[in-house]
Design a protein around this motif. Structure first.
Motif, PDB file in Angstrom:
ATOM      1  N   MET A 138      12.638  13.503 -11.457  1.00  0.00           N
ATOM      2  CA  MET A 138      13.116  12.162 -11.780  1.00  0.00           C
ATOM      3  C   MET A 138      14.455  11.871 -11.112  1.00  0.00           C
ATOM      4  SD  MET A 138      10.824  10.648 -13.569  1.00  0.00           S
ATOM      5  CE  MET A 138      11.762   9.250 -14.145  1.00  0.00           C
ATOM      6  N   ALA A 139      15.333  12.867 -11.099  1.00  0.00           N
ATOM      7  CA  ALA A 139      16.642  12.662 -10.480  1.00  0.00           C
ATOM      8  C   ALA A 139      16.494  12.389  -8.986  1.00  0.00           C
ATOM      9  CB  ALA A 139      17.532  13.876 -10.723  1.00  0.00           C
ATOM     10  N   ALA A 140      15.690  13.224  -8.300  1.00  0.00           N
ATOM     11  CA  ALA A 140      15.501  13.036  -6.861  1.00  0.00           C
ATOM     12  C   ALA A 140      14.857  11.688  -6.560  1.00  0.00           C
ATOM     13  CB  ALA A 140      14.642  14.175  -6.305  1.00  0.00           C
ATOM     14  N   LYS A 141      13.839  11.332  -7.335  1.00  0.00           N
ATOM     15  CA  LYS A 141      13.137  10.071  -7.096  1.00  0.00           C
ATOM     16  C   LYS A 141      14.050   8.867  -7.295  1.00  0.00           C
ATOM     17  CE  LYS A 141      10.276   6.675  -9.065  1.00  0.00           C
ATOM     18  NZ  LYS A 141      10.414   5.798 -10.238  1.00  0.00           N
ATOM     19  N   ASN A 142      14.835   8.888  -8.376  1.00  0.00           N
ATOM     20  CA  ASN A 142      15.688   7.739  -8.659  1.00  0.00           C
ATOM     21  C   ASN A 142      16.803   7.582  -7.635  1.00  0.00           C
ATOM     22  OD1 ASN A 142      15.176   6.160 -11.324  1.00  0.00           O
ATOM     23  ND2 ASN A 142      14.667   8.278 -11.814  1.00  0.00           N
ATOM     24  N   VAL A 143      17.393   8.685  -7.228  1.00  0.00           N
ATOM     25  CA  VAL A 143      18.464   8.603  -6.229  1.00  0.00           C
ATOM     26  C   VAL A 143      17.911   8.095  -4.899  1.00  0.00           C
ATOM     27  CG1 VAL A 143      20.104   9.937  -4.868  1.00  0.00           C
ATOM     28  CG2 VAL A 143      19.907  10.343  -7.331  1.00  0.00           C
ATOM     29  N   LEU A 144      16.763   8.657  -4.463  1.00  0.00           N
ATOM     30  CA  LEU A 144      16.178   8.231  -3.192  1.00  0.00           C
ATOM     31  C   LEU A 144      15.717   6.769  -3.255  1.00  0.00           C
ATOM     32  CD1 LEU A 144      14.130  11.440  -2.340  1.00  0.00           C
ATOM     33  CD2 LEU A 144      16.141  10.588  -1.116  1.00  0.00           C
ATOM     34  N   ALA A 145      15.132   6.376  -4.389  1.00  0.00           N
ATOM     35  CA  ALA A 145      14.678   4.991  -4.521  1.00  0.00           C
ATOM     36  C   ALA A 145      15.857   4.033  -4.514  1.00  0.00           C
ATOM     37  CB  ALA A 145      13.869   4.828  -5.807  1.00  0.00           C
ATOM     38  N   MET A 201       0.823  -1.212   0.000  1.00  0.00           N
ATOM     39  CA  MET A 201       0.000   0.000   0.000  1.00  0.00           C
ATOM     40  C   MET A 201       0.857   1.262   0.000  1.00  0.00           C
ATOM     41  SD  MET A 201      -3.071  -0.997   2.630  1.00  0.00           S
ATOM     42  CE  MET A 201      -4.191  -2.347   2.293  1.00  0.00           C
ATOM     43  N   VAL A 202       1.924   1.255   0.783  1.00  0.00           N
ATOM     44  CA  VAL A 202       2.814   2.420   0.815  1.00  0.00           C
ATOM     45  C   VAL A 202       3.458   2.630  -0.549  1.00  0.00           C
ATOM     46  CG1 VAL A 202       4.915   3.363   1.839  1.00  0.00           C
ATOM     47  CG2 VAL A 202       3.234   2.240   3.291  1.00  0.00           C
ATOM     48  N   ALA A 203       3.879   1.548  -1.184  1.00  0.00           N
ATOM     49  CA  ALA A 203       4.470   1.659  -2.516  1.00  0.00           C
ATOM     50  C   ALA A 203       3.463   2.202  -3.519  1.00  0.00           C
ATOM     51  CB  ALA A 203       4.986   0.293  -2.971  1.00  0.00           C
ATOM     52  N   ALA A 204       2.210   1.769  -3.433  1.00  0.00           N
ATOM     53  CA  ALA A 204       1.178   2.250  -4.355  1.00  0.00           C
ATOM     54  C   ALA A 204       0.947   3.746  -4.181  1.00  0.00           C
ATOM     55  CB  ALA A 204      -0.123   1.482  -4.132  1.00  0.00           C
ATOM     56  N   VAL A 205       0.847   4.197  -2.934  1.00  0.00           N
ATOM     57  CA  VAL A 205       0.618   5.629  -2.679  1.00  0.00           C
ATOM     58  C   VAL A 205       1.799   6.454  -3.162  1.00  0.00           C
ATOM     59  CG1 VAL A 205       0.307   7.375  -0.891  1.00  0.00           C
ATOM     60  CG2 VAL A 205      -0.922   5.214  -0.736  1.00  0.00           C
ATOM     61  N   GLY A 206       3.011   6.046  -2.790  1.00  0.00           N
ATOM     62  CA  GLY A 206       4.185   6.835  -3.144  1.00  0.00           C
ATOM     63  C   GLY A 206       4.356   6.992  -4.636  1.00  0.00           C
ATOM     64  N   ASN A 207       4.225   5.897  -5.367  1.00  0.00           N
ATOM     65  CA  ASN A 207       4.406   5.981  -6.808  1.00  0.00           C
ATOM     66  C   ASN A 207       3.248   6.696  -7.483  1.00  0.00           C
ATOM     67  OD1 ASN A 207       6.955   4.416  -7.736  1.00  0.00           O
ATOM     68  ND2 ASN A 207       6.088   3.153  -6.110  1.00  0.00           N
ATOM     69  N   GLY A 208       2.040   6.565  -6.939  1.00  0.00           N
ATOM     70  CA  GLY A 208       0.914   7.303  -7.501  1.00  0.00           C
ATOM     71  C   GLY A 208       1.070   8.798  -7.338  1.00  0.00           C
ATOM     72  N   VAL A 209       1.487   9.238  -6.160  1.00  0.00           N
ATOM     73  CA  VAL A 209       1.704  10.673  -5.915  1.00  0.00           C
ATOM     74  C   VAL A 209       2.814  11.216  -6.811  1.00  0.00           C
ATOM     75  CG1 VAL A 209       2.554  12.322  -4.187  1.00  0.00           C
ATOM     76  CG2 VAL A 209       0.807  10.646  -3.563  1.00  0.00           C
ATOM     77  N   PHE A 210       3.885  10.432  -6.960  1.00  0.00           N
ATOM     78  CA  PHE A 210       4.975  10.895  -7.814  1.00  0.00           C
ATOM     79  C   PHE A 210       4.535  10.984  -9.274  1.00  0.00           C
ATOM     80  CE2 PHE A 210       8.372  10.074 -10.786  1.00  0.00           C
ATOM     81  CZ  PHE A 210       9.280  11.062 -10.443  1.00  0.00           C
ATOM     82  N   LEU A 251       9.603  -2.672  -0.166  1.00  0.00           N
ATOM     83  CA  LEU A 251       8.366  -2.079  -0.669  1.00  0.00           C
ATOM     84  C   LEU A 251       8.085  -0.734  -0.009  1.00  0.00           C
ATOM     85  CD1 LEU A 251       6.161  -5.291  -0.709  1.00  0.00           C
ATOM     86  CD2 LEU A 251       6.713  -3.912  -2.717  1.00  0.00           C
ATOM     87  N   ALA A 252       8.287  -0.670   1.310  1.00  0.00           N
ATOM     88  CA  ALA A 252       8.071   0.597   2.010  1.00  0.00           C
ATOM     89  C   ALA A 252       9.012   1.673   1.489  1.00  0.00           C
ATOM     90  CB  ALA A 252       8.265   0.396   3.509  1.00  0.00           C
ATOM     91  N   ALA A 253      10.273   1.314   1.268  1.00  0.00           N
ATOM     92  CA  ALA A 253      11.229   2.283   0.720  1.00  0.00           C
ATOM     93  C   ALA A 253      10.839   2.714  -0.687  1.00  0.00           C
ATOM     94  CB  ALA A 253      12.631   1.675   0.712  1.00  0.00           C
ATOM     95  N   ALA A 254      10.239   1.797  -1.463  1.00  0.00           N
ATOM     96  CA  ALA A 254       9.789   2.132  -2.815  1.00  0.00           C
ATOM     97  C   ALA A 254       8.687   3.175  -2.806  1.00  0.00           C
ATOM     98  CB  ALA A 254       9.303   0.870  -3.524  1.00  0.00           C
ATOM     99  N   GLY A 255       7.930   3.276  -1.710  1.00  0.00           N
ATOM    100  CA  GLY A 255       6.890   4.293  -1.616  1.00  0.00           C
ATOM    101  C   GLY A 255       7.353   5.577  -0.967  1.00  0.00           C
ATOM    102  N   ILE A 256       8.239   5.481  -0.003  1.00  0.00           N
ATOM    103  CA  ILE A 256       8.678   6.677   0.734  1.00  0.00           C
ATOM    104  C   ILE A 256       9.565   7.561  -0.133  1.00  0.00           C
ATOM    105  CG2 ILE A 256      10.069   7.450   2.691  1.00  0.00           C
ATOM    106  CD1 ILE A 256       9.064   4.933   4.180  1.00  0.00           C
ATOM    107  N   GLY A 257      10.454   6.962  -0.928  1.00  0.00           N
ATOM    108  CA  GLY A 257      11.363   7.744  -1.768  1.00  0.00           C
ATOM    109  C   GLY A 257      10.650   8.688  -2.719  1.00  0.00           C
ATOM    110  N   PRO A 258       9.660   8.226  -3.514  1.00  0.00           N
ATOM    111  CA  PRO A 258       8.939   9.132  -4.402  1.00  0.00           C
ATOM    112  C   PRO A 258       8.217  10.262  -3.677  1.00  0.00           C
ATOM    113  CG  PRO A 258       8.592   6.863  -5.077  1.00  0.00           C
ATOM    114  CD  PRO A 258       9.313   6.818  -3.759  1.00  0.00           C
ATOM    115  N   ILE A 259       7.647   9.970  -2.500  1.00  0.00           N
ATOM    116  CA  ILE A 259       6.968  11.031  -1.750  1.00  0.00           C
ATOM    117  C   ILE A 259       7.965  12.102  -1.319  1.00  0.00           C
ATOM    118  CG2 ILE A 259       5.732  11.536   0.392  1.00  0.00           C
ATOM    119  CD1 ILE A 259       4.384   8.812   0.140  1.00  0.00           C
ATOM    120  N   LEU A 260       9.132  11.696  -0.854  1.00  0.00           N
ATOM    121  CA  LEU A 260      10.154  12.659  -0.452  1.00  0.00           C
ATOM    122  C   LEU A 260      10.619  13.509  -1.630  1.00  0.00           C
ATOM    123  CD1 LEU A 260      12.360  10.514   1.978  1.00  0.00           C
ATOM    124  CD2 LEU A 260      10.703  12.297   2.573  1.00  0.00           C
ATOM    125  N   SER A 261      10.721  12.909  -2.811  1.00  0.00           N
ATOM    126  CA  SER A 261      11.157  13.677  -3.982  1.00  0.00           C
ATOM    127  C   SER A 261      10.138  14.753  -4.336  1.00  0.00           C
ATOM    128  CB  SER A 261      11.385  12.737  -5.165  1.00  0.00           C
ATOM    129  OG  SER A 261      10.181  12.163  -5.611  1.00  0.00           O
TER     130      SER A 261
END
Length: 480
Positions: free
Chosen positions: A141-148, A112-121, A166-176
């Motif tokens: 894209m640069a920020a998202k890829n580095v954080l992911a 669920m966290v991964a779905a939200v993070g990638n959807g928001v990004f 999976l949790a990291a896959a969602g948190i990184g895009p949100i932070l970017s």
């Protein structure tokens, strides 16, 4: 140019990250991660994709200033759905705390966290593209890829469990998105509640058929991975998943990059010159997509043995090449559907035909799963997926290219692209059996030179004119 740079960055890091995660997690845990990732993509599609598609279709620089309720409607819908998903993830995490990290609830929370993070990004990236703000898109894209890369690889290395990855896959895009939220904001305005509700209905009418079809196509790998896991275990699902991910990205990543640019050109053509100009642009776009994706598919087939020998983790070799070769034709058809045929119906705002095509593909895939594994063994599942995707592409192509409103494609251009791709494949095929490093060192320059030379000589899909126009528009660099 910034969008192309972002594409290259995303493609390289995504490819490397997938291989690194496969190595760190091992086949069994990577199989679990891949299955959960497919679930996160389906969840994102079902709940959030209608909003991203609406942002791509209805938002622009003009709308940003003249119709602020469009952005307000998008933001509010994303906020409500995102909060609901995060609340559900928190409940699942609480249950998972009692079960331990290996429980299904922990995996569900991470999904669920991964779905939200990638959807928001994806939503905010669509806003940047719709405004033709290449610098902002590149920064996202640069920020998202580095954080992911740092977050997911770190979670796989330190915690060695797919739920944390999976949790990291969602948190990184949100932070970017948070890092660049300032330039992503629109000018302040007062939203109108009644207008927002009307706009939501417009978004749903436009987006629901598209997401229904997309969800079906994403359900196919989820279903097929589940069948493989049930029959051969999670390790076999991991083999299948890595092959599908690498082969799919070799084609769809470029297709996505093209779609980022080309569909917005069609939307702008409609705003400025009307529907006929938009459909003519869609036809030109389709020719460019085919002319660039076809050599990618043929080239990937040619270098597949070298890639397996050089960059695929040793535990996956053998099954990787076996599955990737069988999946490649279907993945090419999927890319043609998404980036050449779907835009026909998107620009017309008549998106129901894509559901019929997806339903036909799902039906053929399902029949294939019942019949082919018994006839072909392990090859049955990828063959079923390929048959389903090819059927969906054929159905949608028939709907787009027949009837009084048919799209008029430049068939000579498409034939030229096919002939050039076949010539490239014939030249590279004898090199497939060489030692991997030597094969790749020869295949890449020969393939690029051969196909590029034919494109330049015959101006396939107008690509030579595009390059010459871009060079003429480039600012001169003063001599020192």
């Amino acid at each position: 140019m910034a969008v192309i740079v972002a594409f290259v960055l995303n493609a390289g890091l995504s490819f490397g990250l997938g291989l690194l995660l496969a190595m760190l997690l091992g086949p069994a845990d990577f199989g679990r991660f891949a299955l959960a990732t497919a679930g996160a993509i389906v969840l994102n599609t079902l709940l959030l994709e209608w909003l991203r598609l609406s942002a791509t279709r209805f938002y622009s620089d003009r709308v940003r200033l003249d119709a602020p309720w469009i952005r307000h409607s998008l933001d509010r819908a994303y906020g409500l759905i995102g909060l609901a998903l995060m609340a559900a993830a928190a409940v699942a995490l609480a249950v998972g705390y009692r079960e331990g990290p290996d429980g299904r609830a922990a995996m569900l929370a991470g999904t669920m966290v991964a779905a939200v993070g990638n959807g928001v990004f994806d939503y905010h990236a669509a806003l940047a593209r719709a405004r033709f703000d290449g610098r902002l898109y590149l920064g996202l894209m640069a920020a998202k890829n580095v954080l992911a890369f740092v977050g997911m690889a770190g979670a796989a290395w330190l915690l060695v469990h797919p739920a944390w990855v999976l949790a990291a896959a969602g948190i990184g895009p949100i932070l970017s998105v948070l890092m660049l939220y300032g330039p992503l904001r629109d000018p302040a305005s007062s939203p109108v509640g009644a207008r927002i509700r009307t706009t939501w209905r417009q978004f749903l009418a436009y987006g629901l058929p598209l997401i229904a079809a997309t969800a079906v196509y994403q359900l196919l790998p989820f279903l097929n991975r589940g069948v493989i896991a049930a029959h051969g275990g999670f390790a076999e699902a991991g083999y299948f998943a890595l092959a599908a991910d690498v082969a799919g990205r070799s084609i769809t990543t470029l297709g996505t990059a093209l779609d980022l640019l080309l569909f917005q050109f069609a939307v702008r053509a409609e705003e400025q010159h009307g529907r006929a100009a938009a459909e003519a642009q869609v036809a030109r776009n389709a020719a460019v997509v085919v002319a660039l994706l076809m050599p990618c598919a043929v080239g990937f087939w040619a270098v597949l043995p070298a890639i397996q020998g050089l960059v695929v983790p040793e535990a996956y070799r053998g099954p990787f090449g076996f599955y990737a070769g069988l999946l490649l034709p279907g993945l090419f058809c999927l890319a043609i559907m998404f980036y050449a045929l779907n835009p026909v119906f998107q620009i017309r705002r008549r998106t129901l035909p894509v559901i019929a095509a997806a339903g036909a593909g799902l039906a053929v895939n399902g029949v294939g799963l019942l019949v082919l594994p018994g006839l072909a063994g392990p090859a049955g599942v990828p063959l079923a997926q390929t048959a389903g995707l090819c059927t969906g592409c054929a159905w949608l192509g028939w709907r787009a290219l027949t009837g009084p409103d048919r799209l008029r494609l430049p068939w000579g251009t498409l034939a030229g692209a096919a002939a050039a791709s076949l010539a490239m494949g014939a030249a590279l095929a004898p090199l497939r059996h060489l030692e991997p490093a030597r094969a790749l060192a020869l295949q890449l320059p020969i393939g690029i030179a051969l196909y590029g030379g034919l494109v330049w000589i015959f101006d396939i899909a107008g690509l030579r004119r595009m390059v010459e126009g871009a060079l003429r528009r480039a600012p001169a660099v003063p001599a020192e």
